[in-house]
Design an enzyme around this catalytic site. Structure first.
Site, mmCIF file in Angstrom:
data_model
loop_
_atom_site.group_PDB
_atom_site.id
_atom_site.type_symbol
_atom_site.label_atom_id
_atom_site.label_comp_id
_atom_site.label_asym_id
_atom_site.label_seq_id
_atom_site.Cartn_x
_atom_site.Cartn_y
_atom_site.Cartn_z
ATOM 1 N N GLY A 128 41.950 39.392 43.797
ATOM 2 C CA GLY A 128 41.496 40.325 42.777
ATOM 3 C C GLY A 128 41.481 41.749 43.295
ATOM 4 N N SER A 129 40.596 42.547 42.742
ATOM 5 C CA SER A 129 40.554 43.970 43.070
ATOM 6 C C SER A 129 39.963 44.214 44.447
ATOM 7 C CB SER A 129 39.729 44.729 42.025
ATOM 8 O OG SER A 129 38.347 44.436 42.175
ATOM 9 N N VAL A 179 35.961 44.669 44.366
ATOM 10 C CA VAL A 179 35.156 43.442 44.462
ATOM 11 C C VAL A 179 35.375 42.777 45.821
ATOM 12 C CG1 VAL A 179 34.785 41.153 43.477
ATOM 13 C CG2 VAL A 179 35.169 43.119 41.970
ATOM 14 N N GLY A 180 36.602 42.844 46.340
ATOM 15 C CA GLY A 180 36.886 42.245 47.637
ATOM 16 C C GLY A 180 36.002 42.804 48.735
ATOM 17 N N GLU A 234 43.128 38.369 49.074
ATOM 18 C CA GLU A 234 44.372 38.985 48.622
ATOM 19 C C GLU A 234 44.021 39.949 47.505
ATOM 20 O OE1 GLU A 234 48.499 38.080 46.390
ATOM 21 O OE2 GLU A 234 47.883 36.564 47.843
#
Length: 501
Positions: free
Chosen positions: A244-245, A248-249, A266
């Site tokens: 995801g983004s 948020v990662g 990823e």
């Protein structure tokens, strides 16, 4: 507290409520919480989806932990057979309700629907072959009378989070390697595409995956952070993966670091394509247009930065613009490019375009507007005269735009390509293969494709970035075994070993 739904959920219609799947049963959350899943093209409600809270995550994690004991000891051939059955089952969905679900939830065009299903079936088949590849080794012991073995063992419960943009494909990638290694999974799908991602769960359920091995917990957006932190920090969760983004990662990585827990991330991309003066321009344009506008640019590997040597700038640009004119976009059946996933995404994308023009970029294609019933349809855009100081050069757009930057030399092309916090995918175009290879080795990216699009992956490839805002860790092939097993040292000593202080 819970409502069992047996296997009837698998045969439910598009508009029926999507339930949670915990320990082999379809259930409702204790508080009967739910959220609406909307059609991005129309803005209308498709169905209600049950929303898991902390209690449901606790139950799912316990079920996965209990199932781990038997699943990790299941014969590799048995695990492989389940994967092969799931792949066959998933392919059948292409001729059943998968097209309707993917079209409604994520505005998927027919080609994207087929890619999601067929490529996912291939992932499952290739991953099935990894069942017997978890090999250890025997190493020499310096101590007399001793043998040392290094074995690979499954780790336990894996918490996986997969996104909406390639919902079937990325869901399979999130769970396939962990499961084939003998781990169990608690899966949190995107709130935008629960039924699309549930297709993978259905396939595994029909293929005979034991109860508790795979648990499916959609959660409404307002509770997402709470349940994610809870699952990430749970003592029974041994590892996690998130696609995801990068925003948020970073949060998830922080939670994982607080309890020293390994994760695979990823995240985003800002893929560059270098077009050298000796490139086949038609081939380069074909790949750039595909890489930039496939799925409306909503792919982490999407081509966003096109770096062109000055000698071919005019011819390349003219050829590119002619090709862009041929793109069939809209919300009608048969188009090759549909809308973005929310009106807010379209607004953000267009604001980035406007800012780039205000900063000096030249609008070469696109009308800088959103259309359609839900204001999610955006034309393919091309920007010229993009410089390294612009936000559009540095920030992931996740929309249909190509940004052209002209350079005077190969050295400058590498410098411009590497001037990014993203490092996921790239491409180089030249008819001199050795020169292209030399440049490809210098580009900082997890994958660099010569004379091909940035959007390209095989099921056996270890896809991932090289750090920064693209994340770390790899999924796929033998890399999946590395990520989801641990090396365990076992030594055997002969009787009568003397231990000396």
């Amino acid at each position: 507290m819970h409502e069992k739904n047996g296997t009837t959920e698998r045969r439910s219609t598009l508009t029926d409520e999507q339930l949670l799947y915990v320990n082999g049963e379809y259930v409702r959350p204790e508080d009967d919480a739910k959220f609406e899943v909307l059609n991005p093209a129309t803005g209308g409600k498709i169905y209600d989806c049950s929303s898991a809270g902390v209690r449901e995550y606790e139950l799912a994690i316990k079920a996965a932990d209990a199932a781990f004991t038997s699943w990790s000891q299941t014969a590799p051939s048995a695990r492989r057979l389940i994967f092969l059955r799931a792949a066959d089952t998933l392919e059948r969905y292409l001729h059943d309700d998968a097209p309707e679900i993917l079209s409604a939830e994520v505005s998927a065009v027919s080609s994207w629907i087929r890619v999601n299903i067929m490529a996912t079936a291939n992932i499952l088949r290739e991953t099935a072959g990894q069942a017997t590849q978890m090999r250890g080794e025997i190493v020499p012991a310096d101590r007399p009378g001793t043998m040392i073995m290094i074995m690979r063992e499954a780790i336990g419960v894996v918490f996986a989070i997969s996104p909406w943009n390639a919902p079937v494909n990325l869901t399979a990638r999130a769970i396939a390697s962990p499961l084939i290694c003998g781990n169990t999974v608690v899966l949190k799908p995107s709130e935008f595409s629960p039924k699309s991602q549930h297709l993978v769960v259905r396939a595994f359920q029909e293929a005979g995956l034991p109860s508790g091995c795979l648990n499916f917990l959609p959660t409404k957006a307002s509770d997402a952070a709470k349940v994610t932190e809870y699952a990430t920090k749970h003592s029974k969760v041994r590892r996690l993966n998130y696609t995801g983004s990068d925003r948020v990662g970073k949060i998830i990585a922080g939670w994982a670091a607080s309890c020293l827990k390994q994760c695979v991330l990823e995240l985003g991309g800002k893929a560059p394509v270098i077009v050298l003066e000796d490139a086949n321009i038609e081939d380069a344009v074909e790949a750039v247009v595909f890489g930039g506008f496939c799925n409306s640019g909503q792919i982490c590997m999407s081509t966003e930065r096109v770096i062109v040597e000055k000698a071919i700038e005019q011819k390349f640009t003219a050829t590119l613009l002619e090709k862009v004119k041929t793109i069939n976009w809209g919300d009608q059946e048969g188009v090759s490019m549909a809308g973005l996933y929310t009106p807010q995404s379209a607004e953000r994308f267009l604001a980035m375009i406007e800012q780039a023009i205000a900063d000096g970029a030249e609008l070469l294609a696109g009308d800088r507007s959103a259309s359609g019933p839900n204001r999610t349809l955006v034309q393919p855009h091309v920007l010229g005269k993009v410089t390294r100081t612009m936000d559009v050069f540095r920030e992931e757009s996740f929309g249909p735009v190509l940004c052209l930057t002209v350079v005077d030399s190969q050295a400058e092309a590498i410098e411009v390509a590497n001037d990014s916090e993203f490092s996921l995918s790239a491409a180089v175009f030249s008819q001199d293969i050795m020169k292209a290879l030399w440049l490809a080795k210098q580009v900082r990216a997890g994958s660099c494709h010569i004379n091909g699009p940035t959007v390209y992956i095989e099921a056996t490839l270890p896809n991932g970035g090289t750090g920064g805002r693209s994340g770390y860790g790899r999924l796929g092939g033998s890399a999946g075994i590395e990520e989801y097993t641990e090396r365990k040292i076992i030594s055997l000593a002969q009787s009568g070993l003397k231990c000396v202080f």
